[in-house]
Design an enzyme around this catalytic site. Sequence first.
Site, PDB file in Angstrom:
ATOM      1  N   PHE A 103      -5.660  -1.394  -7.068  1.00 56.07           N
ATOM      2  CA  PHE A 103      -4.897  -0.534  -6.156  1.00 56.07           C
ATOM      3  C   PHE A 103      -4.747  -1.296  -4.847  1.00 56.07           C
ATOM      4  O   PHE A 103      -5.740  -1.621  -4.190  1.00 56.07           O
ATOM      5  CB  PHE A 103      -5.656   0.781  -5.939  1.00 56.07           C
ATOM      6  CG  PHE A 103      -4.883   1.838  -5.198  1.00 56.07           C
ATOM      7  CD1 PHE A 103      -4.244   2.867  -5.888  1.00 56.07           C
ATOM      8  CD2 PHE A 103      -4.824   1.838  -3.813  1.00 56.07           C
ATOM      9  CE1 PHE A 103      -3.550   3.861  -5.214  1.00 56.07           C
ATOM     10  CE2 PHE A 103      -4.126   2.825  -3.129  1.00 56.07           C
ATOM     11  CZ  PHE A 103      -3.501   3.841  -3.828  1.00 56.07           C
ATOM     12  N   VAL A 104      -3.505  -1.596  -4.463  1.00 57.01           N
ATOM     13  CA  VAL A 104      -3.301  -2.363  -3.238  1.00 57.01           C
ATOM     14  C   VAL A 104      -2.067  -1.872  -2.492  1.00 57.01           C
ATOM     15  O   VAL A 104      -1.016  -1.624  -3.091  1.00 57.01           O
ATOM     16  CB  VAL A 104      -3.184  -3.875  -3.555  1.00 57.01           C
ATOM     17  CG1 VAL A 104      -1.990  -4.169  -4.459  1.00 57.01           C
ATOM     18  CG2 VAL A 104      -3.112  -4.713  -2.287  1.00 57.01           C
ATOM     19  N   ILE A 105      -2.226  -1.703  -1.190  1.00 56.10           N
ATOM     20  CA  ILE A 105      -1.117  -1.458  -0.264  1.00 56.10           C
ATOM     21  C   ILE A 105      -1.104  -2.639   0.696  1.00 56.10           C
ATOM     22  O   ILE A 105      -2.133  -2.960   1.308  1.00 56.10           O
ATOM     23  CB  ILE A 105      -1.308  -0.140   0.524  1.00 56.10           C
ATOM     24  CG1 ILE A 105      -1.372   1.058  -0.419  1.00 56.10           C
ATOM     25  CG2 ILE A 105      -0.184   0.034   1.549  1.00 56.10           C
ATOM     26  CD1 ILE A 105      -0.079   1.389  -1.140  1.00 56.10           C
TER      27      ILE A 105
ATOM     28  N   ARG B 234      -2.578   2.220   6.665  1.00 55.62           N
ATOM     29  CA  ARG B 234      -2.905   3.244   7.672  1.00 55.62           C
ATOM     30  C   ARG B 234      -1.686   4.086   8.045  1.00 55.62           C
ATOM     31  O   ARG B 234      -1.544   4.515   9.180  1.00 55.62           O
ATOM     32  CB  ARG B 234      -3.520   2.602   8.917  1.00 55.62           C
ATOM     33  CG  ARG B 234      -4.850   1.920   8.612  1.00 55.62           C
ATOM     34  CD  ARG B 234      -5.427   1.218   9.841  1.00 55.62           C
ATOM     35  NE  ARG B 234      -6.671   0.560   9.480  1.00 55.62           N
ATOM     36  CZ  ARG B 234      -6.764  -0.640   8.937  1.00 55.62           C
ATOM     37  NH1 ARG B 234      -5.661  -1.333   8.695  1.00 55.62           N
ATOM     38  NH2 ARG B 234      -7.934  -1.161   8.626  1.00 55.62           N
TER      39      ARG B 234
ATOM     40  N   HIS C 152       0.545   5.800   2.971  1.00 52.74           N
ATOM     41  CA  HIS C 152       1.192   5.393   1.724  1.00 52.74           C
ATOM     42  C   HIS C 152       0.188   5.291   0.569  1.00 52.74           C
ATOM     43  O   HIS C 152       0.542   5.544  -0.586  1.00 52.74           O
ATOM     44  CB  HIS C 152       1.920   4.064   1.912  1.00 52.74           C
ATOM     45  CG  HIS C 152       3.054   4.131   2.885  1.00 52.74           C
ATOM     46  ND1 HIS C 152       4.139   4.966   2.713  1.00 52.74           N
ATOM     47  CD2 HIS C 152       3.261   3.471   4.060  1.00 52.74           C
ATOM     48  CE1 HIS C 152       4.973   4.816   3.725  1.00 52.74           C
ATOM     49  NE2 HIS C 152       4.458   3.920   4.556  1.00 52.74           N
TER      50      HIS C 152
ATOM     51  N   GLU D 225     -12.218   2.414 -11.733  1.00 55.67           N
ATOM     52  CA  GLU D 225     -13.116   1.305 -12.004  1.00 55.67           C
ATOM     53  C   GLU D 225     -13.708   0.752 -10.710  1.00 55.67           C
ATOM     54  O   GLU D 225     -12.992   0.235  -9.854  1.00 55.67           O
ATOM     55  CB  GLU D 225     -12.361   0.180 -12.729  1.00 55.67           C
ATOM     56  CG  GLU D 225     -13.199  -1.067 -12.988  1.00 55.67           C
ATOM     57  CD  GLU D 225     -12.392  -2.209 -13.582  1.00 55.67           C
ATOM     58  OE1 GLU D 225     -12.974  -3.264 -13.833  1.00 55.67           O
ATOM     59  OE2 GLU D 225     -11.177  -2.020 -13.786  1.00 55.67           O
TER      60      GLU D 225
END
Length: 435
Positions: free
Chosen positions: A240-242, A248, A251, A275
């Site tokens: 999971f990456v933004i 902040r 999103h 996970e």
Amino acid sequence: MTDWTTDSNEALSISLVRSDKDKESLAEDETYEDFSPSFTYPIYGEDEKIYGYNDLVIDLRFASGSLAPYLSVNYSEKLPSSSTVDDVEGTLSPFLPPGYYEDEAAFLMRIEEDATTFKPHGDLIHTYTRPSPSALGKGKGVAPLSPEHKDAVVYEVYHATWKTSGFREYHRRMQLFILLYIEAGSYINEEEDQWEFVTLFEKRKRRDTPDVATYHFIGYSSLYNFYHFPEKVRMRLSQFVILPPYQRQGHGSELYNAIYAHIVLRPDVAELTVEDPAEAFEDLRDRNDLKMLLSNAQFMQEGFGSDGVGGGVSHGGGKVIKGKSRGVNVNAGRVGRGKGKMGPPAEKGWVEKWRKDLKIAGRQFHRLVEMLIVLHLDPADLRAERAFRLQVKERLYRFNYEILVQLEKEERLEKLEETFQSVCEDYSRILGMLR
């Protein structure tokens, strides 16, 4: 040697480059270029050092939508070629898809071409809108806008698999962000068919031609499905990456909630698990799961009776310290004897039914139930406090059974109490973040 040693995190500059027309739509303080990675050790080694250069800049750019990559390595001085001088590009290039751009002019042409032709891969599963930063700068407020409004920025979430046309190639471009922003992150095996993906894009109208909208990558999540007896799957959220320019801003919550809503609607999925989550993601998950439960009128009414719904929740973050509940102010009511299925202690059969219906993993759902009890707990009700303590300790004992069973009874009870207090402190912190 230090004069010729560079921190690879500082040397690597990452950019999401927009076309000239798309840049015109940005507010003055909006920037999506020249940001740094969090980690480079998967590429340049545990020390994250590069030897042999002065003023080293690793310029890694991506077309903001299609993620077509460009790489350029620049420096003011380099030591004479020898085995001790690191091969900067040669070390990084295997982590990029073949055919990345090295010619800047050709790359800029590709950006202009991709700007209006690139479309996200997969099925649209969620959208939300926000006022554009330039509109906010005009003092127009933050009220939600319709997607058709000229000042609206639309965000779209897509679901894809390896079978989605064009997605495998797109994934090879975006997977580098896993190494750069997730500690201990690694590339996944393309030969495993069980992978699914959810991507998030910004869809921004052009200022001079509002009928033209272009897409810009924000982040993504990968999920892996396991067989769940007898005929379903258990979906595990793995990555999971933004990206930093979009962090902040809420999103991450939107992406997580879109994933959860997608899972709940799928009859083939039994539950959503996570996970080995990082602390920041655990907090994001807890906040959004709690808000989801608090907004579920039927769940709250069954759990807390007539006091469980209506009026909303206002609090300073409930916590239990040395056997006492403190700092909780709940407009929706207090837990007392016979108020609902939440007890305490919570009715196990009822909890399990809701857990399955909401497709939340066991440990996570029990933690959420405990936090909701804390949120509604009456400090004057000693029976309820004792029942809550026993409920939490029973779960902790089961979860840590293999360790606790090896201890003497007195030490076991002491460790359980320490863990209980630590859990309650954490619940206080999490509940304090709810808005």
